[in-house]
Design an enzyme around this catalytic site. Structure first.
Site, PDB file in Angstrom:
ATOM      1  CG  LEU A 106     -27.729  -8.104  21.478  1.00 23.97           C
ATOM      2  CD1 LEU A 106     -27.913  -7.355  22.792  1.00 23.97           C
ATOM      3  CD2 LEU A 106     -27.405  -9.562  21.746  1.00 23.97           C
ATOM      4  N   GLY A 107     -30.662  -7.560  17.889  1.00 24.43           N
ATOM      5  CA  GLY A 107     -31.987  -7.457  17.293  1.00 24.43           C
ATOM      6  C   GLY A 107     -32.354  -6.012  17.058  1.00 24.43           C
ATOM      7  N   GLY A 151     -35.038  -2.889  18.130  1.00 24.05           N
ATOM      8  CA  GLY A 151     -35.982  -2.402  19.116  1.00 24.05           C
ATOM      9  C   GLY A 151     -37.149  -1.703  18.458  1.00 24.05           C
ATOM     10  N   GLY A 152     -37.890  -0.940  19.275  1.00 22.96           N
ATOM     11  CA  GLY A 152     -39.052  -0.253  18.749  1.00 22.96           C
ATOM     12  C   GLY A 152     -38.696   0.792  17.713  1.00 22.96           C
ATOM     13  N   GLY A 157     -34.967   1.317  16.793  1.00 23.36           N
ATOM     14  CA  GLY A 157     -33.531   1.314  16.583  1.00 23.36           C
ATOM     15  C   GLY A 157     -32.941  -0.082  16.587  1.00 23.36           C
ATOM     16  CG  LEU A 158     -29.136  -2.602  14.672  1.00 27.13           C
ATOM     17  CD1 LEU A 158     -30.068  -3.685  14.165  1.00 27.13           C
ATOM     18  CD2 LEU A 158     -28.066  -2.297  13.624  1.00 27.13           C
ATOM     19  CE  LYS A 169     -34.263   1.358  20.828  1.00 24.98           C
ATOM     20  NZ  LYS A 169     -35.533   1.419  21.585  1.00 24.98           N
ATOM     21  CG  ASP A 205     -43.710  -2.703  21.415  1.00 20.15           C
ATOM     22  OD1 ASP A 205     -44.530  -3.541  20.998  1.00 20.15           O
ATOM     23  OD2 ASP A 205     -42.562  -2.584  20.944  1.00 20.15           O
TER      24      ASP A 205
END
Length: 721
Positions: free
Chosen positions: A26-27, A29-30, A32-33, A49, A152
């Protein structure tokens, strides 16, 4: 599937064991994956995550995020289901074990898309932007009441389900606790918020900020929803500040003096009138929305609206409902920040356990805030003292200090005194219930059995969700048109909408197989076989007249076998033909000359049979069904057959000699079977049509016709030879 999972493990080190399947990235994060996966225990798609633990600093950030997200429980915050260790293992209660792990996995709620993906399709309508802004402020009010800064906020961290237009705040990887009783100047991290959403105060003093930085980011997001582009998109911090000063007025003199000390080049004597006000950056915006945005995007954080004040603005009056805008019952305090510091010391890390972070064990009366210092010596956040000065009134939830608060709820017969107040998903068993409790039941709106839930249970059962507007969902079509079409889910529960992924996949495969079977069953015309046979016929030599008749007879027999033509017509034709040929066969016992001299009676019978065949062919042409062979042969240039005129027997021979092979136009045509027998010039070696017909009467051609027996052809050939 196994190969795909192994590749994800090898590339990203994403190992959740056999419990999770169908992993999709999905992408990031701040910290983590993020992947999506299907939980085999309940057939529900979740977002997972991964946080890598490489050093004490990463352990501290991971613990801070886990501690925050496990306590936050709100409609507009992404829900967290559980925390797992490597290979999907359950974590122990000892926090010290976290330092021994190399990674942790946060299993949380899966959302359809995010606001950044939605804005790639273009700007939103003002009604949609206002609805999403209301939900963002509603979530921020709860987060700030828990003494948490997100730090964020950006469109990529705001997740949306387009079916019901619910917005939820996610990715608390950079969030931190900040007790408003104390000043955190010099102890805050810098450079955390994405540059385009940083407030002026954060650009000037990166280590000194308050909850107002989240409100500035929220205002920039609201403007981006209206325009479809970033409001202040600077390439670096200096350009970012320059863009802000061109549109945001600087009202206070102390702010102008601070800017003069940092960037004197861009400072003017009068900065109350910007060169490009928000009215130019946001053309077409309503006056109410402009006033709302101007009160959020202020240079000074003291002038900026808080989340609670923004919800009370007239622009949000159509959605505002204070009773349905809950705050945190258990906010974080200074002791939770001290825990982060102590965790860096291994000698203290093992004395703190996970249970400490589920519910706060100390109240403000138990914590010795001013044991060693006087009240005047303690530094405070100026925003905390802007409205109230009493220490206990600063606490967000006043019910925490009420006496007998828990006992009055025990009178409710629905409340079980033996039931633990801890969330049910903390235990490894009853794993399937954690999704239903959080997604389907009425208790998902507030923390289970909390005071806010019990107070609002009655009116929530009778009141509809006041900020839910179906007309806005219908209008949101620019993103829906480019996404895949979804099946109708009206009347289903949330479990049915979000779960049963494997069952839906199996149902789709079964339906596809059923459609293919029905297509094969109802197939009336095979286009592929038609093309193949047509190509095969085109490669063959041009058939003669007898071959055409044989193929025609074959097609007629196939039509008869399929019932496409009436059997009575074919039988009548066959009986007449057999009778005439039987009479002809009886005459073959005499010599060929005697047959020719006998006034042409046998030829008349054969001509009569051929005329009947032509009449049957005309009937077949008038039939609604025509095989592709009939169409194929109908394109050939065939001369039109003439019906025999009734003449006297004495004149039959002379007439046949002159006209048996001529049509009305004078063109010579061939009888498809036996009319050439009546030609007297059959002995002529040149131009004799009899020899051409005799050459085509091969045994294979004779056997291919099911209408005329092979014996008849044999007898004819015998006499011809």
């Amino acid at each position: 599937m196994a190969e795909k999972f192994e590749s994800l493990m090898n590339i990203h080190g994403f190992d959740l064991g056999s419990r999770y399947m169908d992993l999709k990235p999905l992408g990031c994060g701040g910290n983590g994956l993020v992947f999506s996966a299907v939980d085999n225990d309940c057939d529900k798609r979740v977002a997972v995550k991964k946080i890598v633990l490489t050093d004490p600093q990463s352990v501290k950030h991971a613990l801070r995020e886990i501690k925050i997200i496990r306590r936050l429980d709100h409609d507009n915050i992404v829900k967290v289901f559980e925390i797992l260790g490597p290979s999907g293992s359950q974590l122990t209660d000892d926090v010290g074990s976290l330092t021994e792990l190399n990674c942790v996995y946060i299993v949380q709620e899966y959302m359809e898309t995010d606001l950044a993906n939605l804005l790639e399709q273009g700007p939103l309508l003002e009604d949609h932007a206002r609805l999403f802004m209301y939900q963002l402020l509603r979530g921020l009010k709860y987060i700030h009441s828990a003494n948490v800064l997100h730090r964020d906020l950006k469109p990529a961290n705001l997740f949306i389900n387009t079916e019901d237009l619910v917005l939820k705040i996610g990715d608390f990887g950079l969030a931190r606790i900040m007790d408003p009783h104390y000043s955190h100047k010099g102890h805050l991290s810098e450079g955390l918020v994405t540059k385009w959403y940083r407030s002026p105060r954060l650009l000037l003093s990166p280590n000194n900020y308050t909850k107002a930085i989240d409100m500035w980011a929220a205002g920039c997001i609201f403007a981006e929803m209206l325009t479809g582009k970033t409001l202040f998109a600077g390439a670096h911090e200096l350009e970012q500040m320059q863009l802000i000063l061109e549109s945001i007025p600087v009202v206070h003199e102390e702010d102008r003096q601070e800017l003069l000390n940092v960037i004197p080049v861009y400072i003017r004597n009068d900065m109350t009138e910007p060169h490009k006000p928000l009215t130019q950056l946001l053309p077409g915006i309503s006056p109410e929305a402009l006033d709302f945005l101007e009160q959020i995007l202020t240079f000074s954080p003291m002038d900026r609206l808080t989340a609670e004040e923004a919800l009370s603005h007239p622009y949000m009056s159509i959605y505002s409902f204070p009773t349905d805008e809950p705050i945190s019952s258990h906010p974080f305090h200074i002791e939770d920040e001290v825990d982060d510091i102590l965790l860096m010391d291994e000698s203290h890390s093992h004395i703190y356990n996970w249970e400490r972070y589920h519910e706060s064990q100390f109240s403000d009366h138990d914590w010795p805030i001013h044991n060693n210092y006087e009240a005047d010596e303690v530094q405070r956040d100026p925003r905390a003292l802007s409205d109230v000065t009493d220490e206990e009134e600063v606490q967000v939830d006043p019910r925490k200090y009420l006496d007998g608060d828990r006992e009055k709820y025990l009178e409710d017969p629905a409340f079980d005194t033996h039931f633990s107040t801890e969330p049910c998903w903390q235990y490894s068993d009853h794993h399937e219930n954690k999704y239903c409790d959080l997604e389907c039941s009425h208790t998902c709106n507030y923390k289970m059995r909390s005071s806010s839930y019990l107070d609002n249970l009655v009116w929530r059962d009778s009141e509809v969700n006041h900020y839910y507007e179906p007309k806005l969902i219908i209008d949101l079509s620019n993103w829906k048109e480019q996404s895949k079409e979804k099946s109708d889910k009206k009347g289903k529960s949330k479990c049915e909408k979000n779960g049963l992924v494997k069952a839906q996949i199996a149902l789709e495969e079964a339906s596809q197989q059923l459609v293919e079977k029905e297509r094969e069953k109802n197939q009336g015309f095979d286009f592929d076989s038609f093309i193949a046979e047509t190509i095969q016929l085109s490669l063959q030599h041009e058939p003669t007249d007898v071959d055409k008749l044989n193929d025609l007879n074959s097609s007629v027999s196939q039509m008869e076998s399929k019932g496409l033509i009436s059997k009575s017509v074919s039988r009548e034709k066959q009986e007449k033909g057999m009778a005439n040929l039987a009479q002809l066969g009886a005459l073959y016992q005499t010599s060929w000359e005697s047959q020719f001299v006998s006034n042409g009676e046998e030829c008349f019978l054969i001509d009569q049979f051929c005329c009947e065949v032509r009449k049957d062919e005309q009937v077949e042409k008038e039939n609604t069904y025509t095989s592709y062979l009939d169409k194929f042969f109908s394109k050939k240039e065939d001369a039109e057959m003439l019906e025999p005129e009734p003449v006297e027997e004495g004149k039959l021979g002379e007439k046949e000699r002159g006209e048996s092979f001529l049509s009305n136009s004078g063109e010579l045509f061939f009888n498809k079977q036996l009319e050439a027998i009546g030609i007297p010039q059959f002995h002529s070696p040149v131009g004799s049509p009899l020899k051409s017909i005799q050459a085509t009467l091969t045994p294979s051609a004779m056997k291919s016709s099911p209408q005329i027996p092979h014996k008849t052809y044999s007898s004819i050939l015998k006499h011809l030879n």
